[in-house]
Design a protein around this motif. Structure first.
Motif, short mmCIF file in Angstrom:
data_model
loop_
_atom_site.label_atom_id
_atom_site.label_comp_id
_atom_site.label_asym_id
_atom_site.label_seq_id
_atom_site.Cartn_x
_atom_site.Cartn_y
_atom_site.Cartn_z
N VAL A 107 -78.82 -22.55 -56.65
CA VAL A 107 -77.43 -22.46 -56.22
C VAL A 107 -77.07 -23.66 -55.35
CG1 VAL A 107 -75.81 -21.11 -54.83
CG2 VAL A 107 -77.44 -19.95 -56.33
N LYS A 108 -75.99 -24.35 -55.72
CA LYS A 108 -75.58 -25.55 -54.97
C LYS A 108 -74.96 -25.19 -53.63
CE LYS A 108 -74.66 -29.90 -54.19
NZ LYS A 108 -73.72 -30.64 -55.07
N LEU A 109 -74.03 -24.22 -53.63
CA LEU A 109 -73.31 -23.86 -52.41
C LEU A 109 -73.16 -22.36 -52.28
CD1 LEU A 109 -70.21 -26.25 -52.04
CD2 LEU A 109 -72.34 -26.32 -50.75
N LYS A 132 -76.08 -25.70 -47.06
CA LYS A 132 -75.78 -24.96 -48.28
C LYS A 132 -74.59 -24.03 -48.10
CE LYS A 132 -79.28 -23.69 -50.89
NZ LYS A 132 -79.08 -24.30 -52.23
N LEU A 186 -68.75 -29.55 -55.04
CA LEU A 186 -69.21 -28.89 -56.26
C LEU A 186 -68.97 -29.83 -57.45
CD1 LEU A 186 -67.90 -25.22 -55.88
CD2 LEU A 186 -70.29 -25.93 -55.98
N ASP A 193 -72.58 -26.79 -61.59
CA ASP A 193 -73.21 -26.22 -60.39
C ASP A 193 -72.99 -24.71 -60.33
OD1 ASP A 193 -74.15 -28.63 -59.43
OD2 ASP A 193 -72.45 -28.96 -58.08
N TYR A 232 -72.69 -21.50 -57.84
CA TYR A 232 -72.36 -21.25 -56.44
C TYR A 232 -72.07 -19.77 -56.24
CZ TYR A 232 -67.40 -21.26 -57.87
OH TYR A 232 -66.21 -20.98 -58.47
#
Length: 324
Positions: free
Chosen positions: A245-247, A271, A300, A304, A306
């Motif tokens: 997970v990117k964010l 994050k 983002l 990605d 999220y």
């Protein structure tokens, strides 16, 4: 709509089918600002004792500095300001209009009257009001959308409209939040381009009022664990790890709260994407606003994964897994 190409485009982790796509976002943020010191001054005039040390600690530890404050537009006009750019860009017929009001205050008139008159794609839409999950109501709207799209995926889009206008200044600054005025619009479609949404998780809370000191204390000492549990649960459902997970796009609660959650998850604080310092807590629109800002700032990128998550007063929780 509903063809093999569209279906294939919405497959994600472990070939899981997306529930729907976030096709577009728009928001209205007032230009006027209401600071922590403004709120403290108002409360002092009401007879409350607030020290300079308390103000500085609120700003330093919680991260709240200022919040938008609407001085001219009505609620109906705020909604129109948020929805107009989105509706001008999109001509899809709206099957359902969901009105999110995390503040749980009532309205005495149809706030969509002008929009219904102007935009043909809104006419005939069913209108639902969502607010009993307080600040987690946006994710309840996403949860409802999964069921509506499961029942019928060929009748149009869903528009989630959220607004907050706190008319009493003392409601803007509480012991834990600096709340702001805002309005937002979020367009969901069953197929096509956009942010694919794979999982939506909601957790019921418990009911208490401000006079219940034990309930307030329980909420403020355990909601960190609830956030951790929600994130872990949704990752498990998708068979992903936190590294995938990117964010984590969170609600604008105190920065100290997100530091605690990052520690519990053993994740870097970077994050977690919030805008607490910039706009304070937007009760019904934190996620929608923060997500739009993350995209605008390049936080983002296409592909990605999220997570969005917010917590409502009383322990209500909302969480969802998306892919940009």
């Amino acid at each position: 709509m509903g063809n093999a190409v569209a279906d294939q485009a919405l497959t994600g982790p472990t070939n899981k089918q997306a529930r729907f796509a976030i096709a577009d976002l728009s928001h209205y943020i007032p230009e006027s600002r209401f600071s922590v010191r403004d709120g403290a001054a108002h409360l002092r005039r009401q007879g409350m004792t607030i020290t300079e040390a308390q103000i500085e600690a609120f700003q330093r530890d919680y991260g709240f500095m200022q919040a938008p404050f609407e001085t001219e537009l009505s609620v109906e006009e705020m909604i129109a300001a948020a929805c107009t750019p989105l509706l001008d860009r999109n001509s899809l017929p709206i099957q359902v209009l969901m009105f999110v009001n995390g503040g749980n205050w009532g309205l005495q008139h149809n706030v969509f009257k002008a929009l219904l008159h102007k935009y043909e794609q809104l006419r005939g839409a069913d209108i639902y009001s969502i607010g009993k999950q307080t600040c987690a109501s946006f994710h309840m709207a996403l949860r409802m959308a999964t069921h509506l799209f499961d029942a019928s995926r060929d009748e149009g889009a869903i528009l989630i409209v959220a607004v907050d206008k706190l008319s009493v200044n003392s409601h803007k600054l509480t012991e834990f939040y600096l709340c702001g005025d805002s309005a937002s619009a979020c367009l969901l479609t069953p197929y096509g381009a956009g942010h694919k949404t794979y999982e939506v998780f909601n957790q019921d809370g418990y009911v208490y009022d401000q006079s219940n000191a034990e309930g307030v204390a329980l909420f403020n000492t355990t909601f960190f664990l609830g956030i951790r549990g929600a994130i872990q649960s949704i990752l498990k459902q998708a068979k992903l790890s936190l590294d995938d997970v990117k964010l984590i796009v969170g609600s604008n609660v105190s920065l100290k709260a997100w530091e605690t959650v990052a520690y519990l998850l053993r994740a870097p604080l970077e994050k977690f994407y919030v805008k607490t310092r910039e706009v304070g807590h937007l009760p019904s629109s934190d996620i929608q606003y923060n997500l739009a800002q993350a995209i605008a700032e390049g936080a983002l990128k296409q592909g990605d994964y999220y997570i969005t998550i917010n917590v409502g007063y009383g322990g209500f929780m909302g969480c969802a897994l998306h892919q940009y």
